[in-house]
Design an enzyme around this catalytic site. Sequence first.
Site, mmCIF file in Angstrom:
data_model
loop_
_atom_site.group_PDB
_atom_site.id
_atom_site.type_symbol
_atom_site.label_atom_id
_atom_site.label_comp_id
_atom_site.label_asym_id
_atom_site.label_seq_id
_atom_site.Cartn_x
_atom_site.Cartn_y
_atom_site.Cartn_z
ATOM 1 N N ASP A 1 0.850 -1.192 0.000
ATOM 2 C CA ASP A 1 0.000 0.000 0.000
ATOM 3 C C ASP A 1 0.889 1.246 0.000
ATOM 4 O O ASP A 1 1.892 1.312 0.707
ATOM 5 C CB ASP A 1 -0.917 -0.002 1.233
ATOM 6 C CG ASP A 1 -2.066 0.986 1.093
ATOM 7 O OD1 ASP A 1 -3.227 0.539 0.992
ATOM 8 O OD2 ASP A 1 -1.803 2.211 1.080
ATOM 9 N N VAL B 1 -10.996 3.091 -3.558
ATOM 10 C CA VAL B 1 -10.692 2.554 -4.888
ATOM 11 C C VAL B 1 -11.695 1.443 -5.197
ATOM 12 O O VAL B 1 -11.756 0.436 -4.470
ATOM 13 C CB VAL B 1 -9.245 2.007 -4.956
ATOM 14 C CG1 VAL B 1 -8.955 1.459 -6.344
ATOM 15 C CG2 VAL B 1 -8.233 3.097 -4.586
ATOM 16 N N HIS C 1 -10.321 -5.112 -3.273
ATOM 17 C CA HIS C 1 -8.992 -5.338 -2.696
ATOM 18 C C HIS C 1 -9.131 -5.759 -1.244
ATOM 19 O O HIS C 1 -10.003 -5.273 -0.526
ATOM 20 C CB HIS C 1 -8.103 -4.093 -2.810
ATOM 21 C CG HIS C 1 -8.735 -2.834 -2.307
ATOM 22 N ND1 HIS C 1 -9.636 -2.114 -3.057
ATOM 23 C CD2 HIS C 1 -8.598 -2.169 -1.126
ATOM 24 C CE1 HIS C 1 -10.019 -1.047 -2.367
ATOM 25 N NE2 HIS C 1 -9.419 -1.061 -1.192
#
Length: 114
Positions: free
Chosen positions: A29, A96, A100
């Site tokens: 990240d 986003v 994920h």
Amino acid sequence: MSTIFSKIINKEIPANIVFESDTILAFKDINPQAPVHILIIPKIEIPKVTDINGKEHASLLGEMMDAANKIAKDMNIADDGFRLVFNCGNNAGQDVYHLHMHLLGGRKMNWPPG
Ligand code: 5GP
């Protein structure tokens, strides 16, 4: 709609990749919230958890879990423990819209999360 993660998958923008298979990518990240903070994503575009179809995506999700366990072992956080997080939608703070899984470890976690 494609996101910045599609550009990472296509190697159009760089990322610190820690695991890759035909179907899965995992990378550090950019704004880590723990000493180990990895994002594990499918290469196909699934925007969020509510777009998952259990039957259709079962093996993909299994591969994401296998990747998480492998990375946790490789990064020596498996024994002490770690956290896996999917943020889904606005209230969870999803930024986003490409599915994920956050893998967070290397420090003691608080509960409940903020
Ligand atoms: P969300 O809030 O959607 O669950 O998490 C999105 C995560 O993606 C955030 O932790 C953020 O730091 C990370 N992120 C956003 N853009 C990039 C990027 O371009 N590269 C990397 N490596 N991580 C990113």
